[in-house]
Design a protein around this motif. Structure first.
Motif, PDB file in Angstrom:
ATOM      1  N   UNK A 247     -32.985  -8.713 -36.680  1.00 40.48           N
ATOM      2  CA  UNK A 247     -33.018  -9.787 -37.165  1.00 40.48           C
ATOM      3  C   UNK A 247     -31.862 -10.601 -37.778  1.00 40.48           C
ATOM      4  N   UNK A 248     -31.294 -11.964 -37.499  1.00 41.17           N
ATOM      5  CA  UNK A 248     -30.115 -12.365 -37.861  1.00 41.17           C
ATOM      6  C   UNK A 248     -30.462 -13.564 -38.928  1.00 41.17           C
ATOM      7  N   UNK A 249     -29.912 -13.473 -40.211  1.00 41.72           N
ATOM      8  CA  UNK A 249     -29.959 -14.894 -40.757  1.00 41.72           C
ATOM      9  C   UNK A 249     -28.679 -15.105 -41.128  1.00 41.72           C
ATOM     10  N   UNK A 250     -28.613 -16.507 -40.573  1.00 45.02           N
ATOM     11  CA  UNK A 250     -27.105 -17.372 -40.795  1.00 45.02           C
ATOM     12  C   UNK A 250     -27.114 -18.192 -41.972  1.00 45.02           C
ATOM     13  N   UNK A 251     -25.862 -18.323 -42.487  1.00 46.39           N
ATOM     14  CA  UNK A 251     -25.383 -19.002 -43.612  1.00 46.39           C
ATOM     15  C   UNK A 251     -25.594 -20.515 -43.110  1.00 46.39           C
TER      16      UNK A 251
ATOM     17  N   UNK B 150     -23.819 -24.230 -54.893  1.00 44.37           N
ATOM     18  CA  UNK B 150     -24.791 -23.938 -53.863  1.00 44.37           C
ATOM     19  C   UNK B 150     -25.112 -22.584 -53.302  1.00 44.37           C
ATOM     20  N   UNK B 151     -26.139 -22.303 -53.260  1.00 47.29           N
ATOM     21  CA  UNK B 151     -26.478 -20.629 -52.726  1.00 47.29           C
ATOM     22  C   UNK B 151     -27.268 -20.723 -51.586  1.00 47.29           C
ATOM     23  N   UNK B 152     -27.454 -19.694 -50.959  1.00 50.24           N
ATOM     24  CA  UNK B 152     -28.648 -19.282 -50.082  1.00 50.24           C
ATOM     25  C   UNK B 152     -29.209 -18.116 -50.425  1.00 50.24           C
ATOM     26  N   UNK B 153     -30.222 -17.520 -50.616  1.00 49.86           N
ATOM     27  CA  UNK B 153     -30.896 -16.344 -50.816  1.00 49.86           C
ATOM     28  C   UNK B 153     -30.740 -15.453 -49.551  1.00 49.86           C
ATOM     29  N   UNK B 154     -30.577 -14.194 -49.578  1.00 50.98           N
ATOM     30  CA  UNK B 154     -30.477 -13.506 -48.353  1.00 50.98           C
ATOM     31  C   UNK B 154     -31.636 -12.339 -48.500  1.00 50.98           C
ATOM     32  N   UNK B 155     -31.622 -11.695 -49.595  1.00 49.54           N
ATOM     33  CA  UNK B 155     -32.885 -10.519 -49.815  1.00 49.54           C
ATOM     34  C   UNK B 155     -33.494 -10.814 -51.218  1.00 49.54           C
ATOM     35  N   UNK B 156     -34.710 -10.692 -51.424  1.00 46.86           N
ATOM     36  CA  UNK B 156     -35.632 -10.202 -50.089  1.00 46.86           C
ATOM     37  C   UNK B 156     -35.905 -11.336 -48.926  1.00 46.86           C
ATOM     38  N   UNK B 157     -36.054 -10.896 -47.901  1.00 46.31           N
ATOM     39  CA  UNK B 157     -36.218 -11.633 -46.755  1.00 46.31           C
ATOM     40  C   UNK B 157     -37.634 -11.614 -46.370  1.00 46.31           C
ATOM     41  N   UNK B 158     -38.286 -12.843 -46.806  1.00 44.55           N
ATOM     42  CA  UNK B 158     -39.768 -13.034 -46.319  1.00 44.55           C
ATOM     43  C   UNK B 158     -40.105 -12.401 -45.285  1.00 44.55           C
ATOM     44  N   UNK B 159     -40.975 -11.663 -44.787  1.00 45.55           N
ATOM     45  CA  UNK B 159     -41.442 -11.278 -43.587  1.00 45.55           C
ATOM     46  C   UNK B 159     -40.673 -10.184 -42.964  1.00 45.55           C
ATOM     47  N   UNK B 160     -39.596  -9.979 -43.377  1.00 46.60           N
ATOM     48  CA  UNK B 160     -38.578  -9.001 -42.568  1.00 46.60           C
ATOM     49  C   UNK B 160     -38.566  -7.848 -43.461  1.00 46.60           C
ATOM     50  N   UNK B 161     -37.949  -7.924 -44.709  1.00 48.72           N
ATOM     51  CA  UNK B 161     -37.654  -6.554 -45.568  1.00 48.72           C
ATOM     52  C   UNK B 161     -37.497  -7.111 -47.123  1.00 48.72           C
ATOM     53  N   UNK B 162     -38.029  -6.186 -47.771  1.00 43.86           N
ATOM     54  CA  UNK B 162     -38.108  -6.372 -49.293  1.00 43.86           C
ATOM     55  C   UNK B 162     -37.244  -5.118 -50.132  1.00 43.86           C
ATOM     56  N   UNK B 163     -36.134  -5.126 -49.928  1.00 42.56           N
ATOM     57  CA  UNK B 163     -35.202  -3.897 -50.423  1.00 42.56           C
ATOM     58  C   UNK B 163     -35.156  -3.995 -51.770  1.00 42.56           C
ATOM     59  N   UNK B 164     -34.634  -2.733 -52.270  1.00 41.93           N
ATOM     60  CA  UNK B 164     -34.396  -2.607 -53.728  1.00 41.93           C
ATOM     61  C   UNK B 164     -33.520  -3.575 -54.416  1.00 41.93           C
ATOM     62  N   UNK B 165     -32.905  -4.418 -53.761  1.00 42.87           N
ATOM     63  CA  UNK B 165     -31.783  -5.331 -54.435  1.00 42.87           C
ATOM     64  C   UNK B 165     -31.988  -6.472 -53.863  1.00 42.87           C
ATOM     65  N   UNK B 166     -31.369  -7.692 -54.447  1.00 43.78           N
ATOM     66  CA  UNK B 166     -31.265  -8.957 -54.078  1.00 43.78           C
ATOM     67  C   UNK B 166     -29.958  -9.434 -53.790  1.00 43.78           C
ATOM     68  N   UNK B 167     -29.921 -10.376 -53.087  1.00 46.25           N
ATOM     69  CA  UNK B 167     -28.629 -10.858 -52.441  1.00 46.25           C
ATOM     70  C   UNK B 167     -28.510 -12.269 -52.014  1.00 46.25           C
ATOM     71  N   UNK B 168     -27.406 -12.984 -52.319  1.00 43.18           N
ATOM     72  CA  UNK B 168     -27.335 -14.409 -52.071  1.00 43.18           C
ATOM     73  C   UNK B 168     -25.882 -14.848 -51.852  1.00 43.18           C
ATOM     74  N   UNK B 169     -25.709 -15.887 -50.919  1.00 42.42           N
ATOM     75  CA  UNK B 169     -24.301 -16.303 -50.718  1.00 42.42           C
ATOM     76  C   UNK B 169     -24.000 -17.322 -51.651  1.00 42.42           C
ATOM     77  N   UNK B 170     -22.960 -17.659 -52.464  1.00 39.11           N
ATOM     78  CA  UNK B 170     -22.452 -18.609 -53.098  1.00 39.11           C
ATOM     79  C   UNK B 170     -21.207 -19.518 -52.741  1.00 39.11           C
ATOM     80  N   UNK B 171     -21.420 -20.558 -52.751  1.00 39.89           N
ATOM     81  CA  UNK B 171     -20.375 -21.443 -51.966  1.00 39.89           C
ATOM     82  C   UNK B 171     -19.284 -22.246 -53.295  1.00 39.89           C
TER      83      UNK B 171
END
Length: 113
Positions: free
Chosen positions: A2-6, A18-39
Protein backbone atom coordinates in the motif's frame (compact mmCIF):
# COMPACT_ATOMS: atom_id res chain seq x y z
CA UNK A 1 1.83 -3.23 -0.85
CA UNK A 2 0.00 0.00 0.00
CA UNK A 3 1.30 3.48 -0.81
CA UNK A 4 -0.03 6.70 0.65
CA UNK A 5 1.17 9.87 -1.02
CA UNK A 6 1.38 13.32 0.49
CA UNK A 7 -1.44 15.22 -1.24
CA UNK A 8 -1.01 18.91 -0.48
CA UNK A 9 -4.49 19.79 -1.75
CA UNK A 10 -6.07 17.45 0.85
CA UNK A 11 -4.22 18.64 3.94
CA UNK A 12 -6.16 19.87 6.96
CA UNK A 13 -5.01 22.53 9.39
CA UNK A 14 -4.04 21.03 12.74
CA UNK A 15 -1.70 22.62 15.28
CA UNK A 16 -1.75 25.78 13.15
CA UNK A 17 -0.24 24.21 10.02
CA UNK A 18 -1.38 22.09 7.04
CA UNK A 19 -1.14 18.39 8.00
CA UNK A 20 -1.89 15.00 6.52
CA UNK A 21 -2.47 12.05 8.87
CA UNK A 22 -0.62 8.86 7.90
CA UNK A 23 -1.35 6.36 10.69
CA UNK A 24 -3.62 4.87 11.72
CA UNK A 25 -4.42 4.07 8.09
CA UNK A 26 -8.09 3.14 7.91
CA UNK A 27 -8.71 -0.26 6.34
CA UNK A 28 -4.96 -0.98 6.10
CA UNK A 29 -3.17 -0.89 9.46
CA UNK A 30 -3.65 0.42 12.98
CA UNK A 31 -0.11 0.46 14.44
CA UNK A 32 0.79 1.33 18.05
CA UNK A 33 1.74 4.87 16.99
CA UNK A 34 0.30 7.80 15.07
CA UNK A 35 2.00 9.75 12.31
CA UNK A 36 1.38 12.80 10.18
CA UNK A 37 3.11 15.14 7.77
CA UNK A 38 3.33 18.81 8.69
CA UNK A 39 4.00 21.54 6.12
CA UNK A 40 5.24 24.95 7.23
CA UNK A 41 5.48 27.85 4.81
CA UNK A 42 8.15 30.53 5.21
CA UNK A 43 7.86 32.13 8.65
CA UNK A 44 5.10 29.76 9.74
CA UNK A 45 5.09 28.19 13.21
CA UNK A 46 3.18 25.32 14.79
CA UNK A 47 0.91 26.10 17.70
CA UNK A 48 2.52 25.62 21.11
CA UNK A 49 1.73 22.01 22.02
CA UNK A 50 2.05 19.72 25.03
CA UNK A 51 0.68 16.17 25.45
CA UNK A 52 1.17 12.86 27.25
CA UNK A 53 2.65 11.04 24.23
CA UNK A 54 6.29 10.64 23.23
CA UNK A 55 7.01 12.34 19.90
CA UNK A 56 9.72 12.21 17.25
CA UNK A 57 10.00 14.90 14.58
CA UNK A 58 11.89 14.08 11.37
CA UNK A 59 12.74 17.08 9.18
CA UNK A 60 12.24 16.02 5.55
CA UNK A 61 13.24 19.29 3.93
CA UNK A 62 13.69 22.92 4.85
CA UNK A 63 15.20 24.76 7.80
CA UNK A 64 13.69 25.73 11.10
CA UNK A 65 14.04 26.23 14.80
CA UNK A 66 12.48 23.78 17.23
CA UNK A 67 11.74 24.77 20.80
CA UNK A 68 11.32 21.99 23.35
CA UNK A 69 10.75 23.26 26.86
CA UNK A 70 13.28 26.04 27.42
CA UNK A 71 15.68 24.78 24.75
CA UNK A 72 15.88 26.04 21.14
CA UNK A 73 17.83 24.36 18.36
CA UNK A 74 18.18 24.91 14.62
CA UNK A 75 16.96 21.96 12.52
CA UNK A 76 17.34 21.06 8.85
CA UNK A 77 16.67 18.19 6.45
CA UNK A 78 17.75 14.88 7.96
CA UNK A 79 17.51 16.00 11.60
CA UNK A 80 15.48 13.95 14.09
CA UNK A 81 14.21 15.39 17.37
CA UNK A 82 12.77 13.43 20.31
CA UNK A 83 10.22 15.24 22.52
CA UNK A 84 9.41 13.65 25.89
CA UNK A 85 5.83 13.56 27.19
CA UNK A 86 4.58 16.62 29.05
CA UNK A 87 7.08 19.08 27.52
CA UNK A 88 5.87 22.10 25.53
CA UNK A 89 7.16 22.35 21.98
CA UNK A 90 6.83 24.25 18.74
CA UNK A 91 8.49 24.23 15.31
CA UNK A 92 9.13 27.39 13.26
CA UNK A 93 10.22 27.68 9.62
CA UNK A 94 13.07 30.22 9.39
CA UNK A 95 13.77 29.89 5.64
CA UNK A 96 12.26 31.30 2.47
CA UNK A 97 11.17 27.81 1.34
CA UNK A 98 8.77 25.21 2.75
CA UNK A 99 9.71 23.08 5.75
CA UNK A 100 8.22 19.58 5.83
CA UNK A 101 8.33 17.36 8.90
CA UNK A 102 7.10 13.89 9.75
CA UNK A 103 5.64 13.70 13.28
CA UNK A 104 5.47 10.25 14.93
CA UNK A 105 3.89 9.87 18.38
CA UNK A 106 3.08 7.06 20.82
CA UNK A 107 2.05 6.63 24.45
CA UNK A 108 3.88 4.96 27.35
CA UNK A 109 1.86 1.72 27.26
CA UNK A 110 2.79 1.19 23.63
CA UNK A 111 6.43 2.13 24.27
CA UNK A 112 6.75 -0.66 26.91
CA UNK A 113 5.07 -3.35 24.83
Amino acid sequence: MFVKQLVRSSTEVEYGIPTQRNFPWEGVVDPPFGSMWGLLGPGQCTDLDVHDEHETVVISHGEGVITVGDEQRPVAAGDIVYIPPGVTHTLRNVADAELAALFVYWDDCEARA
